[in-house]
Design a protein around this motif. Structure first.
Motif, PDB file in Angstrom:
ATOM      1  N   HIS A 116      62.782 -11.079  51.033  1.00  0.00           N
ATOM      2  CA  HIS A 116      63.549 -10.829  49.823  1.00  0.00           C
ATOM      3  C   HIS A 116      63.739  -9.319  49.674  1.00  0.00           C
ATOM      4  CE1 HIS A 116      62.705 -14.985  48.703  1.00  0.00           C
ATOM      5  NE2 HIS A 116      61.484 -14.738  49.159  1.00  0.00           N
ATOM      6  N   VAL A 117      64.984  -8.895  49.546  1.00  0.00           N
ATOM      7  CA  VAL A 117      65.312  -7.483  49.354  1.00  0.00           C
ATOM      8  C   VAL A 117      65.920  -7.321  47.971  1.00  0.00           C
ATOM      9  CG1 VAL A 117      66.703  -5.536  50.162  1.00  0.00           C
ATOM     10  CG2 VAL A 117      65.659  -7.095  51.823  1.00  0.00           C
ATOM     11  N   HIS A 118      65.400  -6.358  47.215  1.00  0.00           N
ATOM     12  CA  HIS A 118      65.874  -6.065  45.864  1.00  0.00           C
ATOM     13  C   HIS A 118      66.397  -4.635  45.824  1.00  0.00           C
ATOM     14  CE1 HIS A 118      63.827  -9.558  43.936  1.00  0.00           C
ATOM     15  NE2 HIS A 118      63.088  -9.458  45.027  1.00  0.00           N
ATOM     16  N   VAL A 119      67.519  -4.443  45.160  1.00  0.00           N
ATOM     17  CA  VAL A 119      68.053  -3.111  44.896  1.00  0.00           C
ATOM     18  C   VAL A 119      68.176  -3.006  43.383  1.00  0.00           C
ATOM     19  CG1 VAL A 119      69.972  -1.518  45.211  1.00  0.00           C
ATOM     20  CG2 VAL A 119      69.315  -3.067  47.084  1.00  0.00           C
ATOM     21  N   GLY A 141      69.052  -0.989  35.135  1.00  0.00           N
ATOM     22  CA  GLY A 141      68.024  -2.024  35.034  1.00  0.00           C
ATOM     23  C   GLY A 141      68.329  -3.293  35.810  1.00  0.00           C
ATOM     24  N   ASP A 142      69.577  -3.480  36.240  1.00  0.00           N
ATOM     25  CA  ASP A 142      69.927  -4.690  36.990  1.00  0.00           C
ATOM     26  C   ASP A 142      69.261  -4.696  38.367  1.00  0.00           C
ATOM     27  OD1 ASP A 142      71.505  -5.591  34.928  1.00  0.00           O
ATOM     28  OD2 ASP A 142      73.418  -5.277  35.962  1.00  0.00           O
ATOM     29  N   ASP A 143      69.001  -5.889  38.866  1.00  0.00           N
ATOM     30  CA  ASP A 143      68.354  -6.103  40.155  1.00  0.00           C
ATOM     31  C   ASP A 143      69.292  -6.948  41.025  1.00  0.00           C
ATOM     32  OD1 ASP A 143      66.837  -6.990  42.328  1.00  0.00           O
ATOM     33  OD2 ASP A 143      65.156  -7.674  41.114  1.00  0.00           O
ATOM     34  N   PHE A 144      69.988  -6.314  41.967  1.00  0.00           N
ATOM     35  CA  PHE A 144      70.773  -7.055  42.948  1.00  0.00           C
ATOM     36  C   PHE A 144      69.803  -7.442  44.057  1.00  0.00           C
ATOM     37  CE2 PHE A 144      72.835  -6.632  47.170  1.00  0.00           C
ATOM     38  CZ  PHE A 144      73.511  -7.827  47.141  1.00  0.00           C
ATOM     39  N   ASN A 145      69.751  -8.721  44.414  1.00  0.00           N
ATOM     40  CA  ASN A 145      68.793  -9.138  45.446  1.00  0.00           C
ATOM     41  C   ASN A 145      69.372 -10.219  46.331  1.00  0.00           C
ATOM     42  OD1 ASN A 145      67.752 -11.855  44.272  1.00  0.00           O
ATOM     43  ND2 ASN A 145      67.701 -10.427  42.551  1.00  0.00           N
ATOM     44  N   PHE A 146      68.797 -10.311  47.517  1.00  0.00           N
ATOM     45  CA  PHE A 146      69.210 -11.335  48.467  1.00  0.00           C
ATOM     46  C   PHE A 146      68.007 -11.713  49.327  1.00  0.00           C
ATOM     47  CE2 PHE A 146      70.144  -7.187  50.233  1.00  0.00           C
ATOM     48  CZ  PHE A 146      69.716  -7.244  51.544  1.00  0.00           C
ATOM     49  N   SER A 147      68.083 -12.905  49.927  1.00  0.00           N
ATOM     50  CA  SER A 147      66.996 -13.425  50.755  1.00  0.00           C
ATOM     51  C   SER A 147      67.560 -13.906  52.084  1.00  0.00           C
ATOM     52  CB  SER A 147      66.303 -14.595  50.067  1.00  0.00           C
ATOM     53  OG  SER A 147      65.788 -14.206  48.827  1.00  0.00           O
ATOM     54  N   PHE A 148      66.731 -13.866  53.102  1.00  0.00           N
ATOM     55  CA  PHE A 148      67.140 -14.304  54.425  1.00  0.00           C
ATOM     56  C   PHE A 148      65.889 -14.547  55.264  1.00  0.00           C
ATOM     57  CE2 PHE A 148      66.641  -9.795  54.364  1.00  0.00           C
ATOM     58  CZ  PHE A 148      66.014  -9.486  55.550  1.00  0.00           C
ATOM     59  N   THR A 149      66.074 -15.218  56.374  1.00  0.00           N
ATOM     60  CA  THR A 149      65.000 -15.405  57.341  1.00  0.00           C
ATOM     61  C   THR A 149      65.298 -14.510  58.537  1.00  0.00           C
ATOM     62  OG1 THR A 149      64.696 -17.693  56.646  1.00  0.00           O
ATOM     63  CG2 THR A 149      63.784 -17.076  58.784  1.00  0.00           C
ATOM     64  N   PRO A 150      64.445 -13.522  58.811  1.00  0.00           N
ATOM     65  CA  PRO A 150      64.694 -12.627  59.949  1.00  0.00           C
ATOM     66  C   PRO A 150      64.728 -13.404  61.266  1.00  0.00           C
ATOM     67  CG  PRO A 150      62.957 -11.754  58.543  1.00  0.00           C
ATOM     68  CD  PRO A 150      63.236 -13.148  58.082  1.00  0.00           C
ATOM     69  N   SER A 151      65.580 -12.952  62.162  1.00  0.00           N
ATOM     70  CA  SER A 151      65.676 -13.564  63.482  1.00  0.00           C
ATOM     71  C   SER A 151      64.415 -13.261  64.284  1.00  0.00           C
ATOM     72  CB  SER A 151      66.890 -13.013  64.231  1.00  0.00           C
ATOM     73  OG  SER A 151      66.880 -13.462  65.569  1.00  0.00           O
ATOM     74  N   GLU A 152      63.994 -14.237  65.061  1.00  0.00           N
ATOM     75  CA  GLU A 152      62.866 -13.998  65.960  1.00  0.00           C
ATOM     76  C   GLU A 152      63.352 -13.620  67.356  1.00  0.00           C
ATOM     77  OE1 GLU A 152      59.855 -16.990  65.868  1.00  0.00           O
ATOM     78  OE2 GLU A 152      59.905 -17.121  63.691  1.00  0.00           O
ATOM     79  N   ILE A 156      58.711  -8.810  50.783  1.00  0.00           N
ATOM     80  CA  ILE A 156      59.372  -8.404  49.552  1.00  0.00           C
ATOM     81  C   ILE A 156      59.602  -6.904  49.638  1.00  0.00           C
ATOM     82  CG2 ILE A 156      59.253  -8.280  47.041  1.00  0.00           C
ATOM     83  CD1 ILE A 156      57.212 -10.564  47.135  1.00  0.00           C
ATOM     84  N   CYS A 157      60.859  -6.491  49.550  1.00  0.00           N
ATOM     85  CA  CYS A 157      61.217  -5.075  49.634  1.00  0.00           C
ATOM     86  C   CYS A 157      62.004  -4.689  48.395  1.00  0.00           C
ATOM     87  CB  CYS A 157      62.095  -4.810  50.853  1.00  0.00           C
ATOM     88  SG  CYS A 157      61.402  -5.411  52.380  1.00  0.00           S
ATOM     89  N   TYR A 158      61.614  -3.600  47.777  1.00  0.00           N
ATOM     90  CA  TYR A 158      62.324  -3.093  46.608  1.00  0.00           C
ATOM     91  C   TYR A 158      62.860  -1.702  46.889  1.00  0.00           C
ATOM     92  CZ  TYR A 158      61.097  -6.616  43.128  1.00  0.00           C
ATOM     93  OH  TYR A 158      61.012  -7.771  42.404  1.00  0.00           O
ATOM     94  N   TRP A 159      64.117  -1.481  46.546  1.00  0.00           N
ATOM     95  CA  TRP A 159      64.740  -0.168  46.570  1.00  0.00           C
ATOM     96  C   TRP A 159      65.130   0.172  45.141  1.00  0.00           C
ATOM     97  CZ3 TRP A 159      64.663   2.896  50.704  1.00  0.00           C
ATOM     98  CH2 TRP A 159      64.396   2.315  51.935  1.00  0.00           C
ATOM     99  N   LEU A 160      64.727   1.331  44.677  1.00  0.00           N
ATOM    100  CA  LEU A 160      65.036   1.804  43.330  1.00  0.00           C
ATOM    101  C   LEU A 160      65.980   2.988  43.461  1.00  0.00           C
ATOM    102  CD1 LEU A 160      64.442   1.735  40.245  1.00  0.00           C
ATOM    103  CD2 LEU A 160      62.507   3.268  40.722  1.00  0.00           C
ATOM    104  N   GLU A 180      69.815   1.658  56.099  1.00  0.00           N
ATOM    105  CA  GLU A 180      69.292   0.311  56.325  1.00  0.00           C
ATOM    106  C   GLU A 180      68.268  -0.022  55.239  1.00  0.00           C
ATOM    107  OE1 GLU A 180      67.666   0.598  60.258  1.00  0.00           O
ATOM    108  OE2 GLU A 180      69.653   0.527  61.199  1.00  0.00           O
ATOM    109  N   VAL A 181      68.513  -1.074  54.500  1.00  0.00           N
ATOM    110  CA  VAL A 181      67.548  -1.518  53.496  1.00  0.00           C
ATOM    111  C   VAL A 181      66.549  -2.496  54.100  1.00  0.00           C
ATOM    112  CG1 VAL A 181      69.044  -1.090  51.506  1.00  0.00           C
ATOM    113  CG2 VAL A 181      69.102  -3.327  52.622  1.00  0.00           C
ATOM    114  N   TYR A 182      66.909  -3.046  55.263  1.00  0.00           N
ATOM    115  CA  TYR A 182      65.969  -3.877  56.016  1.00  0.00           C
ATOM    116  C   TYR A 182      66.267  -3.705  57.490  1.00  0.00           C
ATOM    117  CZ  TYR A 182      63.276  -7.570  58.066  1.00  0.00           C
ATOM    118  OH  TYR A 182      62.376  -8.245  58.846  1.00  0.00           O
ATOM    119  N   ASN A 183      65.205  -3.520  58.278  1.00  0.00           N
ATOM    120  CA  ASN A 183      65.306  -3.462  59.728  1.00  0.00           C
ATOM    121  C   ASN A 183      64.006  -4.060  60.256  1.00  0.00           C
ATOM    122  OD1 ASN A 183      65.076  -2.694  62.469  1.00  0.00           O
ATOM    123  ND2 ASN A 183      66.421  -0.941  62.144  1.00  0.00           N
TER     124      ASN A 183
END
Length: 135
Positions: A26-29, A59-70, A105-109, A90-93
């Motif tokens: 889960h990535v949150h911005v 204050g809003d939280d834009f977020n998305f979820s995914f399953t990383p590739s293996e 769970i990753c949060y970017w502020l 990159e917000v996720y690598n």
């Protein structure tokens, strides 16, 4: 033999479904700007997923979820605009931000002076964020 194969196929599918449900990332911005003037604008995507344009308010939280590739490296990036400032990263690598330490769970502020990161917290406290970059 057909019955054994069918049972193995069903069990494999159930295992994969359970693994995918558990291993979602889960990535949150979060828009942490003091005011919405000028408004923050962001666009996020990966090689396979277009997450679109977003215009959060303070204050809003834009977020998305995914399953990383293996199999291959999973990368999501976001491009941010705030008035005359813009930044993209990159917000996720899988091998870097958020993925390297197996965080789910990753949060970017987003703040006036740059971008802060926290992980493995649900609604992290202010003290959990570390500044990663300026604008």
């Amino acid at each position: 033999m057909k019955t054994v194969f069918s049972i193995l196929l069903v069990l494999s599918c159930l295992f994969l479904q359970q693994r995918n449900a558990i291993s979602k990332t889960h990535v949150h911005v979060v828009d942490g700007l003091a005011s919405n003037n000028p408004p923050l604008k962001l666009h996020c995507a990966s090689g396979d997923n277009e997450l679109g344009w977003h215009y959060p308010k303070t204050g809003d939280d834009f977020n998305f979820s995914f399953t990383p590739s293996e199999v291959v490296t999973t990368i999501f990036f976001c491009h941010f605009w705030w008035g005359a400032k813009d930044s993209a990263f990159e917000v996720y690598n899988t091998d870097g931000n958020c993925g390297k330490d197996n965080s789910q769970i990753c949060y970017w502020l987003v703040k006036e002076d740059g971008f802060y990161f926290a992980h493995d917290h649900e609604s992290p406290p202010a003290s959990a964020y570390v500044k990663k970059s300026g604008w």
